[in-house]
Design a protein around this motif. Structure first.
Motif, PDB file in Angstrom:
ATOM      1  N   LEU A 280      48.257  30.800  31.899  1.00 23.86           N
ATOM      2  CA  LEU A 280      46.821  30.642  32.135  1.00 23.86           C
ATOM      3  C   LEU A 280      46.045  31.639  31.295  1.00 23.86           C
ATOM      4  CD1 LEU A 280      47.633  29.156  34.863  1.00 23.86           C
ATOM      5  CD2 LEU A 280      45.506  30.137  35.693  1.00 23.86           C
ATOM      6  N   ILE A 281      44.974  31.167  30.641  1.00 22.16           N
ATOM      7  CA  ILE A 281      44.090  32.067  29.913  1.00 22.16           C
ATOM      8  C   ILE A 281      42.856  32.283  30.793  1.00 22.16           C
ATOM      9  CG2 ILE A 281      42.824  32.441  27.759  1.00 22.16           C
ATOM     10  CD1 ILE A 281      45.667  31.833  27.163  1.00 22.16           C
ATOM     11  N   LEU A 282      42.551  33.540  31.125  1.00 23.62           N
ATOM     12  CA  LEU A 282      41.464  33.834  32.069  1.00 23.62           C
ATOM     13  C   LEU A 282      40.575  34.947  31.529  1.00 23.62           C
ATOM     14  CD1 LEU A 282      43.926  33.773  35.060  1.00 23.62           C
ATOM     15  CD2 LEU A 282      42.002  32.196  34.842  1.00 23.62           C
ATOM     16  N   ASN A 283      39.353  35.020  32.066  1.00 19.62           N
ATOM     17  CA  ASN A 283      38.371  35.998  31.592  1.00 19.62           C
ATOM     18  C   ASN A 283      38.227  37.137  32.599  1.00 19.62           C
ATOM     19  OD1 ASN A 283      36.189  37.376  30.588  1.00 19.62           O
ATOM     20  ND2 ASN A 283      34.900  35.565  30.286  1.00 19.62           N
ATOM     21  N   SER A 284      38.554  38.370  32.184  1.00 17.00           N
ATOM     22  CA  SER A 284      38.505  39.464  33.164  1.00 17.00           C
ATOM     23  C   SER A 284      37.065  39.847  33.519  1.00 17.00           C
ATOM     24  CB  SER A 284      39.307  40.685  32.703  1.00 17.00           C
ATOM     25  OG  SER A 284      38.814  41.183  31.497  1.00 17.00           O
ATOM     26  N   ARG A 285      36.088  39.403  32.715  1.00 15.25           N
ATOM     27  CA  ARG A 285      34.696  39.656  33.079  1.00 15.25           C
ATOM     28  C   ARG A 285      34.140  38.585  34.012  1.00 15.25           C
ATOM     29  NH1 ARG A 285      31.935  43.360  30.092  1.00 15.25           N
ATOM     30  NH2 ARG A 285      33.219  44.377  28.518  1.00 15.25           N
ATOM     31  N   ARG A 286      34.802  37.423  34.013  1.00 16.35           N
ATOM     32  CA  ARG A 286      34.364  36.325  34.889  1.00 16.35           C
ATOM     33  C   ARG A 286      35.582  35.721  35.581  1.00 16.35           C
ATOM     34  NH1 ARG A 286      29.897  32.692  33.231  1.00 16.35           N
ATOM     35  NH2 ARG A 286      31.406  31.412  32.096  1.00 16.35           N
ATOM     36  N   PRO A 287      36.172  36.496  36.489  1.00 14.06           N
ATOM     37  CA  PRO A 287      37.457  36.086  37.076  1.00 14.06           C
ATOM     38  C   PRO A 287      37.401  34.792  37.879  1.00 14.06           C
ATOM     39  CG  PRO A 287      36.648  38.095  38.132  1.00 14.06           C
ATOM     40  CD  PRO A 287      35.735  37.812  36.975  1.00 14.06           C
ATOM     41  N   ASP A 288      36.199  34.331  38.237  1.00 12.69           N
ATOM     42  CA  ASP A 288      36.137  33.095  39.027  1.00 12.69           C
ATOM     43  C   ASP A 288      36.255  31.828  38.183  1.00 12.69           C
ATOM     44  OD1 ASP A 288      35.899  34.600  41.282  1.00 12.69           O
ATOM     45  OD2 ASP A 288      33.687  34.594  41.236  1.00 12.69           O
ATOM     46  N   VAL A 289      36.060  31.955  36.872  1.00  8.85           N
ATOM     47  CA  VAL A 289      36.226  30.786  35.999  1.00  8.85           C
ATOM     48  C   VAL A 289      37.723  30.449  35.940  1.00  8.85           C
ATOM     49  CG1 VAL A 289      35.945  29.935  33.630  1.00  8.85           C
ATOM     50  CG2 VAL A 289      34.232  31.465  34.625  1.00  8.85           C
ATOM     51  N   GLU A 290      38.044  29.167  36.117  1.00  9.67           N
ATOM     52  CA  GLU A 290      39.474  28.848  36.246  1.00  9.67           C
ATOM     53  C   GLU A 290      40.271  28.865  34.930  1.00  9.67           C
ATOM     54  OE1 GLU A 290      40.458  24.699  37.129  1.00  9.67           O
ATOM     55  OE2 GLU A 290      38.334  24.225  37.089  1.00  9.67           O
ATOM     56  N   GLY A 291      39.611  29.029  33.780  1.00 10.04           N
ATOM     57  CA  GLY A 291      40.321  29.249  32.527  1.00 10.04           C
ATOM     58  C   GLY A 291      41.003  28.019  31.951  1.00 10.04           C
ATOM     59  N   THR A 292      42.012  28.263  31.131  1.00 12.82           N
ATOM     60  CA  THR A 292      42.788  27.184  30.511  1.00 12.82           C
ATOM     61  C   THR A 292      44.233  27.295  30.952  1.00 12.82           C
ATOM     62  OG1 THR A 292      41.394  27.133  28.531  1.00 12.82           O
ATOM     63  CG2 THR A 292      43.612  26.245  28.307  1.00 12.82           C
TER      64      THR A 292
END
Ligand code: ASP
Ligand code: MG
Length: 455
Positions: A280-292
């Motif tokens: 999973l690719i996720l954003n540490s500034r926006r952890p609620d976005v489910e990413g790729t």
């Protein structure tokens, strides 16, 4: 058990590490193994210090080391709570050692790959300590494991390859049992040879470390935490407003990574792919976005194209045989030149008497040019760009090339290639045409998107 990897920007400062801590707290029940990169641009600075030292510029080298020491003390100690004095000792010990090494190098005036790795490894050795102290100060049960005790590699310093069998056995024996009850924190990027010399896996190698760790402990998932929302349908530096791709296959992700998407290191894919572990690719500034989510098999998708990747400012080499007829051995001689300069070729197209290709890096372009001229006529075209449509459905959908050419009909297309994998369709156009071309292609292929796959 899961593996969570945090890149340099995700651990660059006190605030960033605090974000990491709160993200990890939400996942403790999944028994995470946390892999971290060096803080911010530490690796670049360490290597710069090494080069300054080897060039005899001792004071400049020591000044860089001082700056790094100050940064680690400032941002690290603030996070360590009651254990600050202990972390202070660790940080100072590492930098004292670095001072000595840098002074030694400036006397000797040379830098071996082995010394380079000894120095470059300090970034991850320290960031992993800092993060483990921060976790404990925030009430997490965390254990620091020196990656060099478990990631065994060959001795190709600066580009070491893991010895997979031994490494997987060590990860099972030394890391898994700790991770059952405590959050394990390890530095990415680094390993050691069987006789204990520190190695690195190559620049950007922390993603690779995460995949190796996950494969070794049979993790159920790898989370790569970065500073973007995941993989997008178009590179945001070229066309803002692309859609997030929620789900792609390993094959598509490697193709995208290769052609410009900076989000993921292609080699990451392998160990995870072999064991069928989703990434999973996720954003540490926006952890609620489910990413790729990247998985072995792509989820069914109504759109033929998943993403438009690009690579800017590349050079095309047009190579023409100087003999009348294409003598056999012409191709071999061409590729021998690239082999000699360790330069890989991104795209190739051939006709009866000429070959056009684009280079992955133009560092040795002048010398390559000289060598090719010994047996051929060479012309260069600079300021070009590769655009690549990526998607597994491209091979099953007739008319994709037709639609793309229609969209680009007012542009001069210099090269075309459809790889044997059939999951990409690439063109080379002038770099100045790229933003327009990407927007037009995006409009053509993404004005309607499958909501299951795109956000
Ligand atoms: N710190 C290393 C580098 O900058 C490894 C990584 O960040 O993945 O190359
Ligand atoms: Mg990185």
């Amino acid at each position: 058990m899961i593996v969570m990897k945090f890149g340099g920007t995700s651990v660059e400062s006190e605030e960033a590490v605090a974000r990491v801590t709160s993200i990890v707290k939400t996942q403790v029940h999944r028994r995470p193994i946390v892999i971290v990169s060096a803080m911010g641009k530490t690796t670049n600075k360490l290597l710069a210090a090494a080069h300054e030292a080897a060039a005899g510029r001792r004071d400049q080298a020591l000044a860089i080391v001082d700056e790094l020491r100050a940064h680690h003390l400032l941002h690290g100690l603030a996070l360590a709570g009651p254990a600050a004095a202990e972390l202070d000792r660790y940080i100072r010990t590492h930098f004292d050692w670095l001072d000595e090494l840098v002074k030694g190098l400036s006397v000797v005036g040379e830098l071996s790959p082995r010394s380079m790795d000894a120095i470059a490894s300090v970034g991850e050795r320290l960031s992993s300590l800092v993060v483990s102290f921060a976790f404990r100060a925030a009430g997490l049960d965390a254990t620091h494991v020196d990656a060099r005790r478990v990631i065994l590699t060959d001795d190709r310093f600066t580009q070491a390859q893991p010895l997979f069998e031994q490494t997987y056995a060590l990860l099972k024996e030394r890391v898994r049992p700790i991770a059952e009850t405590s959050v394990v924190v390890m530095g990415g990027f680094i390993g050691a040879t069987e006789d204990g010399h520190t190695t690195t896996l190559g620049r950007g190698g922390s993603d690779f470390s995460a995949a190796i760790a996950a494969a070794g402990v049979d993790a159920e998932e790898i989370q790569i935490w970065t500073d973007v929302d995941g993989m997008l349908t178009a590179d945001p530096r070229i066309m803002p407003g692309g859609r997030r791709v929620k789900s792609i296959s390993f094959a598509e992700a490697s193709e995208m990574a290769y052609f410009g998407a900076k989000v993921l290191h292609p080699a990451t894919i392998l160990p995870a792919f072999e064991k069928n572990i989703p990434v999973l690719i996720l954003n540490s500034r926006r952890p609620d976005v489910e990413g790729t989510r990247i998985t072995a098999l792509a989820m069914p998708c109504k759109n033929p194209v998943k993403s438009i990747s690009c690579k800017r400012q590349i050079t095309i080499l047009n190579i023409r045989s100087t003999r009348m007829l294409m003598a056999h051995g012409f191709m071999r001689r061409i590729f021998e030149v690239f082999d000699r300069f360790e330069t890989s070729v991104d795209m190739v197209s051939t006709s009866e008497v000429s070959v056009s290709l684009t280079l992955d890096n133009a560092e040795n372009l002048d010398r390559i040019h000289d060598d090719l001229r010994q047996f051929s006529e060479v012309t260069l075209e600079e300021n070009q760009a590769i655009v690549c449509l990526v998607g597994e459905n491209i091979r099953h959908t007739p008319g994709i090339a037709g639609r793309a050419f229609q969209v680009l009909s007012n542009k001069n297309i210099r090269m075309i290639s459809q790889g044997a994998s059939l999951l990409n369709l690439g063109f080379v156009i002038a770099d100045k045409d790229l933003p327009d071309a990407v927007s037009a292609l995006h409009k053509e292929f993404f004005s309607e998107v499958d909501p299951a796959v795109f956000a």
